[in-house]
Motif scaffolding. Structure first.
Motif, short mmCIF file in Angstrom:
data_model
loop_
_atom_site.label_atom_id
_atom_site.label_comp_id
_atom_site.label_asym_id
_atom_site.label_seq_id
_atom_site.Cartn_x
_atom_site.Cartn_y
_atom_site.Cartn_z
N TYR A 9 0.98 -1.16 -0.09
CA TYR A 9 -0.10 -0.01 0.00
C TYR A 9 1.00 1.33 0.07
O TYR A 9 0.63 2.27 -0.72
N ALA A 34 -8.34 6.80 -3.20
CA ALA A 34 -9.45 6.33 -4.47
C ALA A 34 -8.75 6.03 -5.69
O ALA A 34 -9.11 4.97 -6.42
N GLN A 36 -5.63 4.41 -5.88
CA GLN A 36 -4.81 3.15 -5.71
C GLN A 36 -5.63 2.35 -4.84
O GLN A 36 -5.38 1.20 -4.45
N HIS A 37 -7.22 2.62 -4.58
CA HIS A 37 -7.95 1.62 -3.75
C HIS A 37 -7.32 1.13 -2.46
O HIS A 37 -7.04 -0.01 -2.05
#
Length: 145
Positions: A9, A34, A36-37
């Motif tokens: 992440y 948003a 990279q979820h």
């Protein structure tokens, strides 16, 4: 060896920041999350860690957000992983004084593996990630034409 969710992440967030580095505008957490979820709250914690490690800077205010602290080609993946995972080359006392001959052999091989991994991570920067992503996007585009 697998990459931890935390490291993945963080690298995704840094890839997003590196992509926008030339514009000089900070990105807000919700924008990065948003794109990279990534869960917002988790991203907030990761960026705080990266800020303390000197990898990103934060700006306050209406147009605030996060930006890279240095150019993407000057930030190695080893530096990022060290900041996130606390990677260090210092051995514990138990590793320094193995109890058996077999333990000594295992420790030597494990140390060699860690050094090899560190070398690979040292040779790649955030810019390299951006370049590889761009190259793959081009390949996918060519494939669909």
């Amino acid at each position: 060896m697998d990459i931890s969710c935390k490291s993945e992440y963080a690298l995704l967030a840094l890839l997003e920041l590196a992509s926008h580095y030339a514009g000089g505008e900070p990105l807000q957490i919700r924008q990065i999350a948003a794109e990279q979820h990534i869960p917002d709250r988790y991203l907030e914690q990761l960026l705080a860690t990266l800020r303390r490690g000197g990898i990103v800077k934060s700006q306050r205010g209406a147009k605030g957000g996060y930006i890279l602290a240095r150019e993407p080609w000057k930030i190695t993946l080893l530096e990022v992983m060290g900041c996130l995972e606390g990677l260090n080359s210092n051995s514990s006392e138990e590793e320094a004084n193995p109890k058996t001959l077999e333990s000594a052999v295992i420790q030597e091989i494990w140390q060699e593996a860690r050094q090899a991994a560190d070398l690979v991570l040292h040779n790649y920067t955030l810019q390299d990630l951006c370049d590889q992503r761009s190259a793959r996007k081009q390949l996918n585009l060519m494939y669909y034409i």
